[in-house]
Design an enzyme around this catalytic site. Structure first.
Site, PDB file in Angstrom:
ATOM      1  N   CYS A  90       0.612  -1.352  -0.107  1.00 29.61           N
ATOM      2  CA  CYS A  90      -0.246   0.048  -0.498  1.00 29.61           C
ATOM      3  C   CYS A  90       1.260   1.657  -0.368  1.00 29.61           C
ATOM      4  O   CYS A  90       1.818   1.602   1.053  1.00 29.61           O
ATOM      5  CB  CYS A  90      -1.127   0.092   1.170  1.00 29.61           C
ATOM      6  SG  CYS A  90       0.047   0.613   2.709  1.00 29.61           S
ATOM      7  N   GLU A  91       0.648   2.137  -0.627  1.00 28.50           N
ATOM      8  CA  GLU A  91       0.745   3.089  -0.585  1.00 28.50           C
ATOM      9  C   GLU A  91       1.327   4.003   0.185  1.00 28.50           C
ATOM     10  O   GLU A  91       2.087   5.383   0.036  1.00 28.50           O
ATOM     11  CB  GLU A  91       0.768   3.847  -2.523  1.00 28.50           C
ATOM     12  CG  GLU A  91      -0.657   4.462  -1.751  1.00 28.50           C
ATOM     13  CD  GLU A  91      -0.666   5.182  -3.551  1.00 28.50           C
ATOM     14  OE1 GLU A  91       0.354   5.317  -4.888  1.00 28.50           O
ATOM     15  OE2 GLU A  91      -1.584   5.726  -3.759  1.00 28.50           O
ATOM     16  N   HIS A  92       0.441   3.922   0.984  1.00 33.16           N
ATOM     17  CA  HIS A  92      -0.124   4.846   2.387  1.00 33.16           C
ATOM     18  C   HIS A  92       0.850   4.860   3.603  1.00 33.16           C
ATOM     19  O   HIS A  92       1.451   5.276   4.359  1.00 33.16           O
ATOM     20  CB  HIS A  92      -0.914   5.222   2.966  1.00 33.16           C
ATOM     21  CG  HIS A  92      -2.467   5.696   1.703  1.00 33.16           C
ATOM     22  ND1 HIS A  92      -3.272   5.243   1.271  1.00 33.16           N
ATOM     23  CD2 HIS A  92      -2.270   6.240   1.099  1.00 33.16           C
ATOM     24  CE1 HIS A  92      -4.115   5.741   0.436  1.00 33.16           C
ATOM     25  NE2 HIS A  92      -3.235   6.525  -0.187  1.00 33.16           N
ATOM     26  N   HIS A  93       1.892   3.463   3.805  1.00 28.94           N
ATOM     27  CA  HIS A  93       1.917   3.000   4.806  1.00 28.94           C
ATOM     28  C   HIS A  93       3.231   1.754   4.411  1.00 28.94           C
ATOM     29  O   HIS A  93       4.148   1.537   5.319  1.00 28.94           O
ATOM     30  CB  HIS A  93       0.536   2.569   5.782  1.00 28.94           C
ATOM     31  CG  HIS A  93      -0.202   2.494   6.239  1.00 28.94           C
ATOM     32  ND1 HIS A  93      -1.421   2.705   5.166  1.00 28.94           N
ATOM     33  CD2 HIS A  93      -0.277   3.220   7.360  1.00 28.94           C
ATOM     34  CE1 HIS A  93      -1.873   3.083   6.244  1.00 28.94           C
ATOM     35  NE2 HIS A  93      -1.569   3.855   6.626  1.00 28.94           N
ATOM     36  N   GLN A 131      -5.386  -0.738  -3.872  1.00 25.95           N
ATOM     37  CA  GLN A 131      -6.524  -1.438  -4.245  1.00 25.95           C
ATOM     38  C   GLN A 131      -7.355  -1.541  -4.938  1.00 25.95           C
ATOM     39  O   GLN A 131      -7.450  -1.929  -6.271  1.00 25.95           O
ATOM     40  CB  GLN A 131      -6.997  -2.297  -2.964  1.00 25.95           C
ATOM     41  CG  GLN A 131      -7.756  -3.700  -3.617  1.00 25.95           C
ATOM     42  CD  GLN A 131      -8.367  -4.102  -2.714  1.00 25.95           C
ATOM     43  OE1 GLN A 131      -8.002  -4.028  -0.917  1.00 25.95           O
ATOM     44  NE2 GLN A 131      -9.677  -5.684  -2.774  1.00 25.95           N
ATOM     45  N   HIS A 159      -5.204  -6.353   4.419  1.00 28.08           N
ATOM     46  CA  HIS A 159      -4.386  -4.896   4.364  1.00 28.08           C
ATOM     47  C   HIS A 159      -3.866  -5.137   6.004  1.00 28.08           C
ATOM     48  O   HIS A 159      -4.235  -4.563   6.941  1.00 28.08           O
ATOM     49  CB  HIS A 159      -4.654  -3.793   4.269  1.00 28.08           C
ATOM     50  CG  HIS A 159      -5.327  -3.424   3.000  1.00 28.08           C
ATOM     51  ND1 HIS A 159      -4.748  -3.090   2.086  1.00 28.08           N
ATOM     52  CD2 HIS A 159      -6.245  -4.323   1.590  1.00 28.08           C
ATOM     53  CE1 HIS A 159      -5.809  -2.505   0.665  1.00 28.08           C
ATOM     54  NE2 HIS A 159      -6.358  -3.298   0.635  1.00 28.08           N
ATOM     55  N   CYS A 161      -1.973  -2.562   6.773  1.00 28.35           N
ATOM     56  CA  CYS A 161      -1.952  -1.307   7.526  1.00 28.35           C
ATOM     57  C   CYS A 161      -3.210  -1.673   8.759  1.00 28.35           C
ATOM     58  O   CYS A 161      -3.345  -0.953   9.203  1.00 28.35           O
ATOM     59  CB  CYS A 161      -1.904  -0.267   6.925  1.00 28.35           C
ATOM     60  SG  CYS A 161      -3.209  -0.534   5.539  1.00 28.35           S
TER      61      CYS A 161
HETATM   62 ZN   LIG Z   1      -2.214   1.157   3.812  1.00 35.89          ZN
END
Ligand SMILES: [Zn+2]
Length: 200
Positions: A90-93, A131, A159, A161
């Site tokens: 995931c690009e956020h975490h 996703q 996920h 995260c």
């Molecule tokens: Zn994430």
């Protein structure tokens, strides 16, 4: 939504000449670790290697993957490849998310070698992703390359995260889908797809 062209997917090649390792060493120090202790001494280089592999999709060219495996046929029944395992980040975490993807298309005049579809999934999964976009990119790429009457993609994922931090829900999964052409316009096509992928 207007389908985006694959050409617009920005290819950011990881810079091979720049080592990630010194930065990982710094992160280890900030985390209160001793990067020189036995178990961690080689870790920065290993992380460097792992990250390059996990993001190797930036180097993948979907058209090259498909090259030579596109066949003209008179076949207009649905083609389904289900339960394609994938692993992404995931690009956020920058934590993993993983799951299964079900891909279907309704050929117009061309079909693609079946083994190429999981390779296309990998090309987009091995990038920093969300996703929703992963699902869309797989669908749109197949639409552009095979030019079928329609494409359907369903993605089920878990996920890290969500599982390890944040809401800490270990058993919740996320589902996304992308339906193009006949899969969007015709309920019977969509239903046939859903029936084929939910059948055990
Ligand atoms: Zn994430």
């Amino acid at each position: 939504m207007k389908p985006r062209k694959t050409a617009e997917v920005k290819i950011m090649r990881p810079r091979a000449e720049v080592s990630i390792a010194p930065h990982i060493r710094e992160i280890l120090k900030i985390l209160g670790e001793n990067p020189n202790r036995d178990g961690l001494r080689e870790t920065p280089e290993r992380v460097d290697k792992a990250l390059r592999f996990l993001t190797s999709g930036y180097d993948a060219d979907p058209r090259k993957i498909v090259n030579g495996a596109l066949f003209e046929v008179k076949y207009d029944e649905m083609v389904v490849v289900r339960d394609i395992e994938f692993f992404s980040m995931c690009e956020h975490h920058m934590l993993p998310f993983y799951g299964k993807m079900h891909v279907a298309y309704l050929p117009h005049s061309k079909v693609i070698g079946l083994s190429k579809i999981p390779r296309l999934v990998d090309a987009f999964a091995r990038r920093l992703q969300i996703q929703e976009r992963l699902t869309q990119e797989v669908a749109q790429t197949i639409q552009e390359i095979i030019e079928p009457a329609g494409v359907g993609v369903i993605c089920e994922a878990r996920h890290f995260c969500m599982m390890m931090r944040g809401v800490e829900k270990q058993h919740s999964g996320a589902m996304t889908s992308a339906m193009l052409g006949a899969f969007r316009d015709r309920k019977d096509t969509r239903d046939e797809f859903l029936a084929l992928v939910t059948r055990s």
